[in-house]
Every structure is written in C-alpha cells, then in structure tokens.
Design a protein around this motif. Structure first.
Motif, PDB file in Angstrom:
ATOM      1  N   UNK A 269      28.257  73.275  58.207  1.00 10.53           N
ATOM      2  CA  UNK A 269      28.715  73.735  56.902  1.00 10.53           C
ATOM      3  C   UNK A 269      29.345  72.594  56.103  1.00 10.53           C
ATOM      4  N   UNK A 270      30.157  71.768  56.761  1.00 13.14           N
ATOM      5  CA  UNK A 270      30.815  70.656  56.080  1.00 13.14           C
ATOM      6  C   UNK A 270      29.793  69.654  55.552  1.00 13.14           C
ATOM      7  N   UNK A 271      28.842  69.282  56.392  1.00 11.81           N
ATOM      8  CA  UNK A 271      27.851  68.271  56.006  1.00 11.81           C
ATOM      9  C   UNK A 271      26.949  68.774  54.880  1.00 11.81           C
ATOM     10  N   UNK A 272      26.395  69.976  55.053  1.00 11.40           N
ATOM     11  CA  UNK A 272      25.474  70.496  54.036  1.00 11.40           C
ATOM     12  C   UNK A 272      26.210  70.797  52.730  1.00 11.40           C
ATOM     13  N   UNK A 273      27.426  71.315  52.832  1.00 12.70           N
ATOM     14  CA  UNK A 273      28.193  71.586  51.620  1.00 12.70           C
ATOM     15  C   UNK A 273      28.491  70.318  50.842  1.00 12.70           C
ATOM     16  N   UNK A 274      28.839  69.242  51.560  1.00  9.07           N
ATOM     17  CA  UNK A 274      29.134  67.969  50.902  1.00  9.07           C
ATOM     18  C   UNK A 274      27.867  67.371  50.294  1.00  9.07           C
ATOM     19  N   UNK A 275      26.734  67.519  50.989  1.00 10.09           N
ATOM     20  CA  UNK A 275      25.455  67.037  50.448  1.00 10.09           C
ATOM     21  C   UNK A 275      25.031  67.826  49.218  1.00 10.09           C
ATOM     22  N   UNK A 276      25.414  69.095  49.159  1.00  7.67           N
ATOM     23  CA  UNK A 276      25.017  69.939  48.035  1.00  7.67           C
ATOM     24  C   UNK A 276      25.859  69.677  46.787  1.00  7.67           C
ATOM     25  N   UNK A 277      27.176  69.535  46.962  1.00 10.74           N
ATOM     26  CA  UNK A 277      28.057  69.497  45.788  1.00 10.74           C
ATOM     27  C   UNK A 277      28.932  68.244  45.693  1.00 10.74           C
ATOM     28  N   UNK A 278      28.972  67.425  46.725  1.00 12.91           N
ATOM     29  CA  UNK A 278      29.708  66.168  46.668  1.00 12.91           C
ATOM     30  C   UNK A 278      31.174  66.335  46.301  1.00 12.91           C
ATOM     31  N   UNK A 279      31.719  65.430  45.486  1.00 10.53           N
ATOM     32  CA  UNK A 279      33.144  65.475  45.136  1.00 10.53           C
ATOM     33  C   UNK A 279      33.508  66.653  44.240  1.00 10.53           C
ATOM     34  N   UNK A 280      32.516  67.389  43.755  1.00 14.36           N
ATOM     35  CA  UNK A 280      32.790  68.541  42.891  1.00 14.36           C
ATOM     36  C   UNK A 280      33.128  69.792  43.691  1.00 14.36           C
ATOM     37  N   UNK A 281      33.215  69.688  45.004  1.00 13.57           N
ATOM     38  CA  UNK A 281      33.474  70.850  45.845  1.00 13.57           C
ATOM     39  C   UNK A 281      34.812  71.491  45.527  1.00 13.57           C
TER      40      UNK A 281
END
Length: 425
Positions: A269-281
C-alpha cells in the motif's frame, strides 16, 4: 487434557513469538480459554494488526522518502520480537492473563497502573482518530454539506463527526457486544478490499504508477516512523489471544504469519500509493482517490465501515475501567448510559479540536504505540526474567533505544505539527 496443560505451562524458547488483537484488550468476545484453533487465531491476529493504519502508510512513506521504508521492516521485526517477550512474561506465571497483569508482576501496583493508563490512552486516541477519519471521508464524498443549528453554522466535516458519533452512541450503551465482535472480524476482509481497490484505481482507472518521489527526507522522518509504529500496536491484547489458543505451541507460527502478511500489505500500500500520488498524498490515501471512479467508491465506503463496526468494541474497556471507579453505581444501566455518553462526547470534542488525522495518528504512534508495543514489553521482561548480559540483552537494549528515539522525536514533531495547524486554522 493433561497434555494440554503441560504444554501451556512450558517455558518457551526465545525463537517463539506471538500475536494478538489491538482493538479490544479486555473485551470478552465469548472465546473460551484453550478453544481457539490455529486458523481462528491467525484470523484474529490479522484483524488486530490490520486497521486504519493501512490508510496512512503511503503518507508516511511520502513524509520520509523511499529509504524510510526500511524503518517499516525494522519496526515490524522489533514488534514481532517484543510480542515474543510478552508471551515469555506470561509463561513465568500462569495467573498472568492480561497486559496490566504483566506490569503488576514486574513492577507491582505502580507497574499495573502505568501499563493500564498507557493501554487505555492508546485505545481512546485510536477511537478518536476513527471519528476524524469518518469526518474526512464523508466530507470528501459530500463536500457541500453545512448544518445550521440554533443559529450556528457547522461545516461539513464537523457535522459528519457529530453525526457519526450519534450513530454509534447506542452501540456504546450495549453490554453484550458479541454481535458487534463478529461484525468487526470483517476488518481483515475490509483491509484487503481497500488495498485491492487502490490498486484497481491505479492500474485501470487512469491514475497510473509513475511518480518517482524522493529518496530520503530527513525532516519528515519522525512523522514516517511514528506512523509506521502506529501500525504495530497490537501488544496490549496478546495475552487473551495466546490464552485462548488450543495448541499454544503453534503461537510462534501464528505470530510470524500475521506480522509477515500485514507488513507485506502495508509495504504494498505504501509503495503503490506513493507511486500513484507522490508528495501530494493526503494523510489518508482515500482522500486522494478520484471520487468519480468505481474503485474509489469501494475503497472509501469500505473505509467507513471499519470504524463503525469496531467503535463500541474498542471503547468498552475504557468505559468499564471508568465505571469501576464508581463501585456503587457501576452496575446501574442508567449510570452506564450517562458515563458512556459523556465519554463519547469528550472524543467528539477532541476530534473537533484536533481534526488532523495524520498528525494525531503520528502522535499516538510515537507517544503511546511505541511505549505500549516496544518499551513496556522490554522493561517488563528484563525485570521478570533477570536477563544477564549477552546477545539477547543487547537486542532488547537496542529496541529500547529505538522506542525512546521514536517517543522523543516523534512526539516533539507531532505536537509541533498539530500546534502549527491549530494556529493556521
């Protein structure tokens, strides 16, 4: 039967760990001692570790950068080992049945009081965080809601926090929560559904996994570590789960399976979420999901179900502890209703005053989760076992140092962030 008793009283080797459920320490969910199977214990263990923490791990990774993911695995291994220490403390005396019992056995009545305070403070703040989570996600779905009450205009997020509290309030009045206990067991399935939904949005609904992100962010490291720590705060209820097992020799396997599966889920979840939205999370990845997508709807509505199903179960031990302070009235239904209503009202006030989910969970992870899951097991085990200098002592001292650093730097950073947001709002 005689063989079972002998097995349960054996002192277990250091290589044996264990696992249990975070959300309801002293709750009786009709599980008789020695009757829970291997697979039932695995399910309960997975349900305990997986929870609302899965929504914040992408934000944690975005705060600390890619290298901070290493700390997720370090904290997972440390929490696994301290889970073993909890079990070994219980093996010393068969009368130890709860987390406060361990504190009492190690440090007397003062130890029991301190452990109890940490335990219930942790639960109280986690439940308060669930109200904020509900308010955030409902406001994300219905951003235009405003409520007028006695000439006072209440914004959408605050309104939803109050509405959710009113919805769950009748369940808090119940004494028999066995039905809710079974509903809450769906937490494992819910966490899996959320993970799959997020992956679906990224892979098939136009978001993609193309954000590179930053390798390392020193200033965000305390927040990242605190949120990772929040994901592993199941230790206070290890004792009842261990006690409930039919074959206690299998508990180490249960522990390894549950921690491995949950850590894998958190990492994905952490990796895919960061790949999807980057610093805008956002503090919860569901707030980033495009509202018009089917996968987003599934994820968001599943997120809403988890706190609603578990709220009363998580609050019950706190309520029972408060009721025990008034022995003359604690068995009166009207007194329980009033006291529990006041307790929910205080959580609404806290949720409205500190409506920053990520910062609040970071504070809980740093101050309470690290203390409950790392510091207390290490200190109690050292006192009870009288461990001498050696490899084990070095390992325990290293975990203690890790917990102290998390408490100091994580708490300091979280408090500053919360105060900063309050000043700006």
């Amino acid at each position: 039967m005689e063989g079972e008793n002998n097995d349960s009283n054996k002192l277990v080797d250091v290589s044996e760990p264990l696992l249990n459920e975070l959300e309801a320490p002293n709750i009786n969910i009709s599980i008789k001692e020695g009757n829970t199977s291997f697979f039932q214990t695995c399910f309960n263990g997975l349900n305990s570790i997986t929870g609302i923490g899965i929504l914040s791990v992408p934000y944690a990774l975005a705060s600390g950068g890619w290298l901070s993911l290493i700390l997720l695995f370090i904290i997972s291994m440390a929490a696994t080992y301290t889970g073993l220490l909890v079990k070994r403390c219980m093996d010393v005396d068969p009368t130890i049945k709860s987390y406060p019992d361990i504190g009492e056995h190690a440090f007397g009545n003062i130890g029991k009081i301190l452990v109890t305070l940490v335990l219930y403070a942790d639960l109280y703040m986690v439940i308060t965080g669930s109200l904020i989570l509900e308010g955030d996600n409902l406001n994300n779905l219905f951003p235009d809601l405003t409520v007028e009450l006695i000439g006072i205009s209440i914004d959408g997020k605050s309104s939803f926090i109050i509405i959710v509290a009113l919805i769950v309030l009748p369940t808090v009045w119940l004494d028999d929560l066995s039905i809710l206990a079974y509903i809450s067991a769906g937490g494992v399935v819910a966490s899996f559904v959320i993970l799959i939904s997020v992956i679906w949005v990224g892979a098939f609904e136009g978001i993609g996994f193309e954000t590179k992100g930053e390798l390392f962010k020193l200033n965000g490291l305390p927040t990242a570590v605190s949120l990772f720590m929040f994901c592993y705060t199941a230790h206070p209820v290890f004792p009842p789960l261990y006690t409930s097992m039919h074959n206690k020799q299998q508990f180490s396997t249960v522990l390894l399976i549950c921690f491995a599966v949950c850590t894998l889920g958190y990492a994905i979840m952490a990796i895919l979420g960061y790949l999807m939205f980057g610093p805008e999370l956002e503090s919860q990845i569901t707030l980033n999901l495009p509202k018009q997508k089917m996968g987003s709807h599934v994820a968001i509505f599943t997120t809403l179900v988890i706190p609603l199903a578990k709220y009363a179960l998580m609050l019950k031990p706190v309520a029972m502890s408060l009721e025990s302070w008034f022995p003359t009235y604690q068995n009166k239904k009207s007194f329980k209703i009033v006291l529990r209503t006041i307790l929910v009202a205080t959580q609404v006030i806290v949720a409205l005053s500190v409506p920053f989910f990520g910062y609040l969970m970071s504070l809980v992870g740093a101050l309470l989760s690290a203390t409950a899951s790392l510091t207390i097991p290490c200190l109690c085990y050292l006192k009870i076992s009288g461990t001498k200098w050696g490899v084990e002592m070095v390992l325990i001292l290293a975990i203690l140092l890790l917990s102290v650093l998390i408490v100091i730097f994580g708490t300091y950073t979280s408090v500053l962030q919360i105060l900063g947001e309050i000043m700006r709002s």
